[in-house]
Scaffold this active site. Structure first.
Site, PDB file in Angstrom:
ATOM      1  N   CYS A   1      -4.744   2.428  -3.644  1.00 23.49           N
ATOM      2  CA  CYS A   1      -3.501   2.936  -3.034  1.00 23.49           C
ATOM      3  C   CYS A   1      -2.342   1.963  -3.240  1.00 23.49           C
ATOM      4  O   CYS A   1      -1.475   1.810  -2.363  1.00 23.49           O
ATOM      5  CB  CYS A   1      -3.668   3.237  -1.551  1.00 23.49           C
ATOM      6  SG  CYS A   1      -4.896   4.483  -1.214  1.00 23.49           S
TER       7      CYS A   1
ATOM      8  N   LYS B   1     -10.654  -0.713  10.359  1.00 21.85           N
ATOM      9  CA  LYS B   1     -10.813  -1.910   9.514  1.00 21.85           C
ATOM     10  C   LYS B   1     -11.155  -3.126  10.367  1.00 21.85           C
ATOM     11  O   LYS B   1     -11.490  -4.180   9.855  1.00 21.85           O
ATOM     12  CB  LYS B   1      -9.529  -2.180   8.728  1.00 21.85           C
ATOM     13  CG  LYS B   1      -9.249  -1.105   7.677  1.00 21.85           C
ATOM     14  CD  LYS B   1      -8.031  -1.455   6.875  1.00 21.85           C
ATOM     15  CE  LYS B   1      -7.439  -0.283   6.137  1.00 21.85           C
ATOM     16  NZ  LYS B   1      -8.153   0.092   4.927  1.00 21.85           N
TER      17      LYS B   1
ATOM     18  N   GLN C   1      -4.825  -5.373   6.903  1.00 18.88           N
ATOM     19  CA  GLN C   1      -5.845  -6.314   6.423  1.00 18.88           C
ATOM     20  C   GLN C   1      -5.832  -7.625   7.208  1.00 18.88           C
ATOM     21  O   GLN C   1      -6.764  -8.427   7.086  1.00 18.88           O
ATOM     22  CB  GLN C   1      -5.627  -6.624   4.926  1.00 18.88           C
ATOM     23  CG  GLN C   1      -5.732  -5.423   4.023  1.00 18.88           C
ATOM     24  CD  GLN C   1      -7.136  -4.799   4.016  1.00 18.88           C
ATOM     25  OE1 GLN C   1      -8.134  -5.443   4.326  1.00 18.88           O
ATOM     26  NE2 GLN C   1      -7.209  -3.531   3.688  1.00 18.88           N
TER      27      GLN C   1
ATOM     28  N   ASP D   1       2.859  -4.635   7.944  1.00 19.00           N
ATOM     29  CA  ASP D   1       1.642  -3.841   7.770  1.00 19.00           C
ATOM     30  C   ASP D   1       0.473  -4.822   7.891  1.00 19.00           C
ATOM     31  O   ASP D   1       0.186  -5.582   6.961  1.00 19.00           O
ATOM     32  CB  ASP D   1       1.693  -3.172   6.394  1.00 19.00           C
ATOM     33  CG  ASP D   1       0.358  -2.540   6.000  1.00 19.00           C
ATOM     34  OD1 ASP D   1      -0.643  -2.749   6.710  1.00 19.00           O
ATOM     35  OD2 ASP D   1       0.323  -1.848   4.967  1.00 19.00           O
TER      36      ASP D   1
ATOM     37  N   HIS E   1       0.871  -1.178   0.000  1.00 18.07           N
ATOM     38  CA  HIS E   1       0.000   0.000   0.000  1.00 18.07           C
ATOM     39  C   HIS E   1       0.911   1.233   0.000  1.00 18.07           C
ATOM     40  O   HIS E   1       2.037   1.176   0.510  1.00 18.07           O
ATOM     41  CB  HIS E   1      -0.831  -0.050   1.292  1.00 18.07           C
ATOM     42  CG  HIS E   1      -1.916   0.958   1.407  1.00 18.07           C
ATOM     43  ND1 HIS E   1      -1.689   2.263   1.766  1.00 18.07           N
ATOM     44  CD2 HIS E   1      -3.257   0.850   1.246  1.00 18.07           C
ATOM     45  CE1 HIS E   1      -2.845   2.918   1.816  1.00 18.07           C
ATOM     46  NE2 HIS E   1      -3.818   2.079   1.504  1.00 18.07           N
TER      47      HIS E   1
HETATM   48  N1  PLP Z   1      -1.952  -0.845   4.497  1.00 13.65           N
HETATM   49  C1  PLP Z   1      -2.909  -1.597   3.943  1.00 13.65           C
HETATM   50  C2  PLP Z   1      -2.588  -2.982   3.482  1.00 13.65           C
HETATM   51  C3  PLP Z   1      -4.194  -1.080   3.798  1.00 13.65           C
HETATM   52  O1  PLP Z   1      -5.148  -1.821   3.227  1.00 13.65           O
HETATM   53  C4  PLP Z   1      -4.457   0.240   4.245  1.00 13.65           C
HETATM   54  C5  PLP Z   1      -5.771   0.852   4.023  1.00 13.65           C
HETATM   55  O2  PLP Z   1      -6.473   0.543   3.085  1.00 13.65           O
HETATM   56  C6  PLP Z   1      -3.423   0.961   4.826  1.00 13.65           C
HETATM   57  C7  PLP Z   1      -2.184   0.392   4.940  1.00 13.65           C
HETATM   58  C8  PLP Z   1      -3.642   2.342   5.344  1.00 13.65           C
HETATM   59  O3  PLP Z   1      -4.531   2.314   6.424  1.00 13.65           O
HETATM   60  P1  PLP Z   1      -5.080   3.661   7.069  1.00 13.65           P
HETATM   61  O4  PLP Z   1      -5.591   4.488   5.925  1.00 13.65           O
HETATM   62  O5  PLP Z   1      -6.157   3.200   7.997  1.00 13.65           O
HETATM   63  O6  PLP Z   1      -3.931   4.297   7.770  1.00 13.65           O
END
Ligand code: PLP
Length: 416
Positions: free
Chosen positions: A374, A236, A213, A210, A133
């Site tokens: 993203c 999430k 998910q 990270d 991401h």
């Molecule tokens: N990393 C992953 C794999 C994600 O799916 C997301 C959000 O879609 C993020 C990071 C970023 O999360 P946040 O926008 O809640 O900080």
């Protein structure tokens, strides 16, 4: 109150569970909402909404500083939420749980603080992957005004799996961190993170995962994984927006300088010098998202009612069902067919832009994500500008997937 593993678990019944989520009863464009964008954010059970209302209605006060009833009550609730997070991911200590705004802030915190800790020198390397991401790409680029950190990217196969051989060969004496996604938000791939960590550690390189998910999908155990850092977002995992978690091993957090300065993170301040508070407060400057923390605690209590294996099994059934149904749609190609997958299905349909798919099925109340999610470098890897993505959690049903398929057939008829 903290739940224990010996507690009798609530029986999994999807219809009953759906009643816990008031939004699932609403209509969109006159049709019952079919919410299939859970990878972007998940819906909130009444218990979480009630926790927020209770806090703002009866318990609101600033935390840590007041010696009066409400302040102590709010502090206790916020710190209890931290303990719930500690148990959720099996951290060794609650002081390893830093509350942040979300996964994005957690990764920015690590990047910024490790740079200031002089963990990185100019020319040092961080290994990421081709399925990250933007939240795990851009923070490393932003550090370029402090340190020239080189990003090395683990390639992925056509099915969307990491090339572990290439990964191992990438590690050099300049590698100072491996930072990879646990479950890809665009492909659904569940990465072999334990193996990735073992390899990195055999070269004395720490690993950040990270988990945005992963935490909503299954039980994560940071000690079993031996992760050095783990990031996820409250929104999430059925909690509120604006709250998230950075887990870090004490040995790392102790040597890292604060990310931001201000109130609540200090021990003493003079104009000449400041001394910082202990973990986790050193990293939590200013008034935090108190309601968000308490709401996240309520979300964890909600999930803990269930045997998580039952939730995972339901989501896996939905994934299999959707994959099977979608693969019979002519001209539709699923992007991301890894063996180990979570309940995310990205797809493209020949001759139809994903935006058109999303917009048209929205008229039937069906919410899916369309775009690059993203993950622009990942879209480039698969040579597509965007995909349509349906992502399921435990409150979704096969009937909703049937509606998605009908919606897609309708789109196809309009274009062909
Ligand atoms: N990393 C992953 C794999 C994600 O799916 C997301 C959000 O879609 C993020 C990071 C970023 O999360 P946040 O926008 O809640 O900080």
């Amino acid at each position: 109150m903290l739940t224990t593993i010996n507690e009798v678990k609530r029986k999994f019944d999807v219809e009953e569970i759906r009643n816990d989520f008031p939004i699932l009863k609403r209509l969109v464009n006159g049709k019952p909402l079919v919410y299939l964008d859970n990878a972007a954010t998940s819906q909130k059970p009444q218990a979480v909404i009630d926790a927020l209302t209770q806090y703002y209605t009866f318990d609101n006060a600033n935390i840590h500083r007041g010696l009066y009833f409400l302040s102590e009550l709010a502090t206790e609730q916020y710190e209890t939420a931290r303990l719930k997070v500690k148990e959720l991911i099996n951290a060794l200590s609650a002081s390893e749980i830093i509350f942040v705004r979300g996964t994005t802030e957690a990764i920015n915190l690590v990047a910024s603080s490790l740079c200031r800790a002089k963990h990185f020198k100019d020319g040092d390397e961080v290994i990421i992957s081709n399925m990250e991401h933007h939240a795990n790409i851009v923070p490393w680029q932003l550090m370029s005004d402090r340190k020239q950190i080189k990003m090395k990217v683990i390639p992925i196969s056509d099915s969307g799996e990491l090339d572990l051989e290439a990964y191992e060969k990438m590690i050099t004496e300049k590698t100072k961190l491996v930072s990879v996604v646990h479950i890809s938000n665009s492909l659904g791939t569940i990465n072999p993170v334990k193996k990735i960590i073992e390899i990195a550690h055999s070269h004395d390189v720490p690993v950040l995962l990270d988990g945005a998910q992963a935490v909503p999908h299954f039980k994560v155990d940071v000690q079993d994984l031996n992760a050095d850092f783990y990031a996820f977002s409250g929104h999430k995992v059925f909690g509120p927006t604006g709250i998230g978690v950075l887990y870090g091993k004490t040995e790392w957090l102790e040597i890292m300088p604060p990310y931001q300065g201000g109130g609540d993170m200090i021990r003493t301040v003079t104009f000449e010098k400041t001394t910082f508070d202990d973990l986790p407060r050193k990293f939590e400057a200013g008034t935090p998202n108190i309601a968000g923390g308490i709401g996240l605690g309520a979300a964890i209590d909600y999930i803990n009612q269930f045997d998580r294996n039952e939730l995972v099994a339901h989501e896996n059934k939905l994934l299999d069902y959707a994959t099977e149904k979608l693969s019979h749609v002519e001209g539709l190609r699923i992007i991301g067919t890894a063996k180990e997958k979570a309940s995310v299905v990205s797809f493209v349909i020949e001759g139809i832009h994903p935006y058109d798919i999303g917009t048209i099925i929205d008229t039937d109340g069906i919410a899916i994500r369309t775009g690059h999610h993203c993950t622009q470098p990942l879209m480039a890897r698969f040579n597509v500008p965007a995909t349509a993505r349906a992502s399921f959690v435990f409150y979704n049903t096969k009937e909703e997937i049937d509606k998605l398929i009908l919606g897609i057939q309708k789109v196809k008829k309009m274009f062909i």
